[in-house]
Design a protein around this motif. Structure first.
Motif, PDB file in Angstrom:
ATOM      1  N   ILE A  43     101.284 -13.515  64.298  1.00  0.00           N
ATOM      2  CA  ILE A  43     101.989 -14.749  63.513  1.00  0.00           C
ATOM      3  C   ILE A  43     101.237 -16.112  63.636  1.00  0.00           C
ATOM      4  N   ARG A  44     100.847 -16.775  62.572  1.00  0.00           N
ATOM      5  CA  ARG A  44     100.084 -17.921  62.696  1.00  0.00           C
ATOM      6  C   ARG A  44     101.154 -19.124  62.485  1.00  0.00           C
ATOM      7  N   LEU A  45     100.923 -19.917  63.611  1.00  0.00           N
ATOM      8  CA  LEU A  45     101.505 -21.354  63.733  1.00  0.00           C
ATOM      9  C   LEU A  45     100.428 -22.392  63.331  1.00  0.00           C
ATOM     10  N   SER A  46     100.942 -23.815  63.275  1.00  0.00           N
ATOM     11  CA  SER A  46      99.890 -24.935  62.910  1.00  0.00           C
ATOM     12  C   SER A  46      98.884 -24.846  64.108  1.00  0.00           C
ATOM     13  N   GLU A  47      99.218 -24.497  65.134  1.00  0.00           N
ATOM     14  CA  GLU A  47      98.140 -24.636  66.220  1.00  0.00           C
ATOM     15  C   GLU A  47      98.100 -23.657  67.020  1.00  0.00           C
ATOM     16  N   ARG A  54     104.849  -4.175  71.729  1.00  0.00           N
ATOM     17  CA  ARG A  54     105.666  -3.368  71.292  1.00  0.00           C
ATOM     18  C   ARG A  54     106.797  -3.283  72.267  1.00  0.00           C
ATOM     19  N   ILE A  55     108.181  -3.265  71.906  1.00  0.00           N
ATOM     20  CA  ILE A  55     109.212  -3.550  72.675  1.00  0.00           C
ATOM     21  C   ILE A  55     109.810  -2.009  72.737  1.00  0.00           C
ATOM     22  N   ALA A  56     109.564  -1.208  71.768  1.00  0.00           N
ATOM     23  CA  ALA A  56     110.362   0.018  71.512  1.00  0.00           C
ATOM     24  C   ALA A  56     109.454   1.005  70.832  1.00  0.00           C
ATOM     25  N   GLN A  57     109.569   2.238  70.761  1.00  0.00           N
ATOM     26  CA  GLN A  57     109.373   3.402  69.971  1.00  0.00           C
ATOM     27  C   GLN A  57     110.608   4.355  69.961  1.00  0.00           C
ATOM     28  N   ILE A  58     110.962   4.401  68.998  1.00  0.00           N
ATOM     29  CA  ILE A  58     112.281   5.384  68.476  1.00  0.00           C
ATOM     30  C   ILE A  58     112.493   6.026  67.188  1.00  0.00           C
ATOM     31  N   ALA A  59     112.670   7.238  67.128  1.00  0.00           N
ATOM     32  CA  ALA A  59     112.957   7.857  65.926  1.00  0.00           C
ATOM     33  C   ALA A  59     111.909   7.639  64.908  1.00  0.00           C
ATOM     34  N   GLY A  60     110.470   7.833  65.515  1.00  0.00           N
ATOM     35  CA  GLY A  60     109.281   7.593  64.558  1.00  0.00           C
ATOM     36  C   GLY A  60     108.862   6.291  64.169  1.00  0.00           C
ATOM     37  N   ILE A  61     109.516   5.358  64.779  1.00  0.00           N
ATOM     38  CA  ILE A  61     109.212   3.981  64.416  1.00  0.00           C
ATOM     39  C   ILE A  61     108.767   3.087  65.668  1.00  0.00           C
ATOM     40  N   ALA A  62     107.921   2.201  65.725  1.00  0.00           N
ATOM     41  CA  ALA A  62     107.537   1.448  66.576  1.00  0.00           C
ATOM     42  C   ALA A  62     107.959  -0.232  66.168  1.00  0.00           C
ATOM     43  N   VAL A  63     108.666  -0.793  67.250  1.00  0.00           N
ATOM     44  CA  VAL A  63     109.264  -2.120  66.883  1.00  0.00           C
ATOM     45  C   VAL A  63     108.594  -2.956  67.960  1.00  0.00           C
ATOM     46  N   TRP A  64     107.728  -3.768  67.081  1.00  0.00           N
ATOM     47  CA  TRP A  64     107.056  -5.012  67.706  1.00  0.00           C
ATOM     48  C   TRP A  64     107.540  -6.213  67.674  1.00  0.00           C
ATOM     49  N   ARG A  65     107.447  -6.975  68.708  1.00  0.00           N
ATOM     50  CA  ARG A  65     108.189  -8.503  68.718  1.00  0.00           C
ATOM     51  C   ARG A  65     107.084  -9.591  68.957  1.00  0.00           C
ATOM     52  N   HIS A  66     107.276 -10.452  68.202  1.00  0.00           N
ATOM     53  CA  HIS A  66     106.534 -11.735  68.253  1.00  0.00           C
ATOM     54  C   HIS A  66     107.635 -12.935  69.155  1.00  0.00           C
ATOM     55  N   ASP A  67     107.307 -13.563  69.897  1.00  0.00           N
ATOM     56  CA  ASP A  67     108.063 -14.364  70.804  1.00  0.00           C
ATOM     57  C   ASP A  67     107.306 -15.829  70.510  1.00  0.00           C
ATOM     58  N   PHE A  68     107.855 -16.785  70.009  1.00  0.00           N
ATOM     59  CA  PHE A  68     107.203 -17.977  69.833  1.00  0.00           C
ATOM     60  C   PHE A  68     108.351 -19.158  69.610  1.00  0.00           C
ATOM     61  N   THR A  69     107.909 -20.510  69.732  1.00  0.00           N
ATOM     62  CA  THR A  69     108.554 -21.732  69.420  1.00  0.00           C
ATOM     63  C   THR A  69     108.219 -22.407  68.233  1.00  0.00           C
ATOM     64  N   LEU A  70     108.903 -22.671  67.343  1.00  0.00           N
ATOM     65  CA  LEU A  70     108.708 -23.409  66.315  1.00  0.00           C
ATOM     66  C   LEU A  70     109.130 -24.749  66.348  1.00  0.00           C
ATOM     67  N   ASP A  74     105.541 -27.588  62.752  1.00  0.00           N
ATOM     68  CA  ASP A  74     105.140 -26.165  62.278  1.00  0.00           C
ATOM     69  C   ASP A  74     105.952 -26.029  60.664  1.00  0.00           C
ATOM     70  N   GLY A  75     107.231 -26.215  60.707  1.00  0.00           N
ATOM     71  CA  GLY A  75     107.881 -26.083  59.301  1.00  0.00           C
ATOM     72  C   GLY A  75     108.093 -24.611  59.011  1.00  0.00           C
ATOM     73  N   GLY A  76     107.576 -23.811  59.953  1.00  0.00           N
ATOM     74  CA  GLY A  76     107.653 -22.291  59.601  1.00  0.00           C
ATOM     75  C   GLY A  76     106.488 -21.825  60.175  1.00  0.00           C
ATOM     76  N   TYR A  77     106.216 -20.549  59.536  1.00  0.00           N
ATOM     77  CA  TYR A  77     105.005 -19.592  60.122  1.00  0.00           C
ATOM     78  C   TYR A  77     104.500 -18.539  59.130  1.00  0.00           C
ATOM     79  N   GLU A  78     103.327 -18.159  59.360  1.00  0.00           N
ATOM     80  CA  GLU A  78     102.407 -17.557  58.283  1.00  0.00           C
ATOM     81  C   GLU A  78     102.443 -15.997  58.965  1.00  0.00           C
TER      82      GLU A  78
END
Length: 476
Positions: A43-47, A54-70, A74-78
């Motif tokens: 995820i891209r922020l202004s700076e 990856r926080i989990a792998q379950i039933a054929g999928i992987a769950v990835w997590r971005h932890d960040f402060t806006l 910033d006004g948002g993220y890309e």
């Protein structure tokens, strides 16, 4: 052409609200991909760039997590070339959305998408017009009732529960349930109206029975405490944490009031506002709603805001259901509704516990305005408790996608509600029509908008057929 996020095993980004961070907000964004695909991009922020983990792998999928402060800067993220605007200044005027009951008990995966998600499309349009800072989800975010079908150990749940102590059989059941729960969560997360909201509006969620199974905690205890029942609850809890909080087991002490995880109630403090949600399912059985961990969390809540939103998945203020319970139990053909009535705070079995929570609410009311937010009943309504000097509001918005029950049911419940209720002396509960409506209960799909303007909170329901209600002032 199928949208990228709607391909099998793909969804996100989905935002979860973690709390305040100075002038900014702390967020977690989960992204779901097939397990064999590489990690999603940062995820891209202004700076800054925020890599996922990856926080989990379950039933054929992987769950990835971005932890960040806006921050407001910033006004948002890309993400993947798309900029997602997010409301980051929560100190002044503010708009929140509240929803519940996002599905149906039978055939939800087979419904026409446009019909099922009509109210989500409208909510996304409301957000595009005037952004929401948070999405509050009050329970039954999925309907997992059919997840038990298709496996020999659970196909007759809850009517027949086999005795089993074979760990391999139970592990096989758990994998079956994981596949079925994940399919239901992906069905929700990929829906166009929901997906548009989820990428821009951080969620705060609490679960209710259908996130586990119909009537969980009010079923006979030999069923819920059986090996099959414990396996069902374990998978429901695992996927609830993952998809409704973007969390794994190790995140519990940071996110929930009870560090042990016995109760998954939570609290978030915003400028001038406390939002809290007790967990009414994890410790529940037929003779109680919350256990020791849940009550300890509630009684230590100590809200700091000038206004408190208490998310109670089951309506906190309601009609005199104990009387109806006695009548129905005397009629053999009606006794199968006992679990539904026992699910309510107003059940005669839970009356002492109900009074205990209402007494806590009055302690908070001595320092702040208090509004209970509830779902669960597939109707829209509101209630008031107490004299004007200690008034507590309740707002019920139930059925963002669950189709409404018959009008006759709403009318009958409204007549019954006219009997009144007063579990605490001097604090009567009165069920009122929504602003602009004639009857106490509205049988239309709906969602709720909560807005703070110049320090005062107002509520507006959006009804499927009637449109928006006039605003209700919550700061009087």
């Amino acid at each position: 052409m199928m949208d990228e996020a709607q391909r099998p095993g793909r969804a996100g980004p989905i935002l979860h609200f973690r709390g305040m961070a100075g002038q900014g907000i702390r967020l977690a964004a989960i992204v779901i991909r097939p397990k064999d695909e590489p990690a999603p991009p940062p995820i891209r922020l202004s700076e800054a760039e925020i890599a996922p983990r990856r926080i989990a792998q379950i039933a054929g999928i992987a769950v990835w997590r971005h932890d960040f402060t806006l921050t407001p800067a910033d006004g948002g993220y890309e993400f993947e070339g798309t900029f997602h605007a997010v409301a980051t200044d929560l100190s002044g005027d503010l708009r929140l959305a509240f929803v519940s009951c996002n599905g149906e008990e039978n055939g939800d995966l087979d419904r026409d998408g446009a019909e099922r998600n009509l109210m989500w499309t409208r909510l996304a349009r409301d957000h595009a017009r005037a952004p929401f800072a948070l999405l509050l989800q009050g329970g039954d975010q999925i309907y997992a009732d059919e997840a038990t079908q298709g496996h020999p150990l659970s196909r007759d749940w809850p009517d027949k529960v086999p005795e089993v102590d074979d760990l391999a059989q139970l592990a096989d059941l758990a994998e079956h349930l994981r596949r079925r729960f994940v399919a239901r969560y992906l069905h929700v997360l990929q829906a166009p109206g929901y997906a548009a909201m989820a990428a821009q509006v951080p969620a705060l969620s609490v679960w209710d029975d259908h996130d586990i199974c119909d009537g969980w905690g009010s079923l006979p205890e030999q069923r819920s405490r059986s090996a099959v029942g414990r396996t069902l609850f374990g998978v429901a809890r695992e996927t609830y944490l993952l998809f409704q909080h973007g969390a794994a087991e190790g995140d519990i002490p940071e996110l929930f009031l009870d560090a042990s995880g016995e109760s998954l109630g939570w609290k978030r403090e915003l400028p001038g506002l406390t939002i809290a949600a007790p967990d009414l399912r994890s410790e529940r059985h037929r003779h109680r709603i919350m256990g020791p961990a849940g009550w300890q969390a509630v009684e230590a809540l100590a809200p700091q805001g000038e206004h408190v939103f208490l998310v109670s998945s089951v309506p906190l203020l309601g009609p005199r259901l104990s009387l109806l319970e006695r009548v129905m139990m005397a009629i053999p053909r009606m006794q199968h509704y006992e679990d539904d009535l026992r699910d309510q705070w107003q059940s005669r079995v839970h009356r002492a516990e109900w009074r205990r929570l209402l007494a806590e609410v009055l302690k908070w009311r001595a320092r702040a305005h208090v509004t209970a937010l509830s779902g669960e009943i597939h109707l829209a309504t509101r209630a008031v408790m107490g004299p004007d000097a200690q008034k507590v509001h309740q707002l019920v918005a139930s059925g963002i996608s669950h189709r409404a029950p018959p009008q006759a049911y709403a009318r009958a419940l409204g007549l019954f509600a006219g009997l009144g209720e007063a579990p605490l002396p001097g604090h009567p509960i009165r069920i009122h029509p929504l602003p602009g409506q004639r009857h106490r209960y509205v049988a239309q799909r709906n969602y709720l908008i909560l807005a703070r303007r110049d320090g005062r909170w107002q509520a507006v329901w959006h009804l499927e057929e009637s449109g928006e209600t006039p605003a209700l002032d919550l700061s009087d």
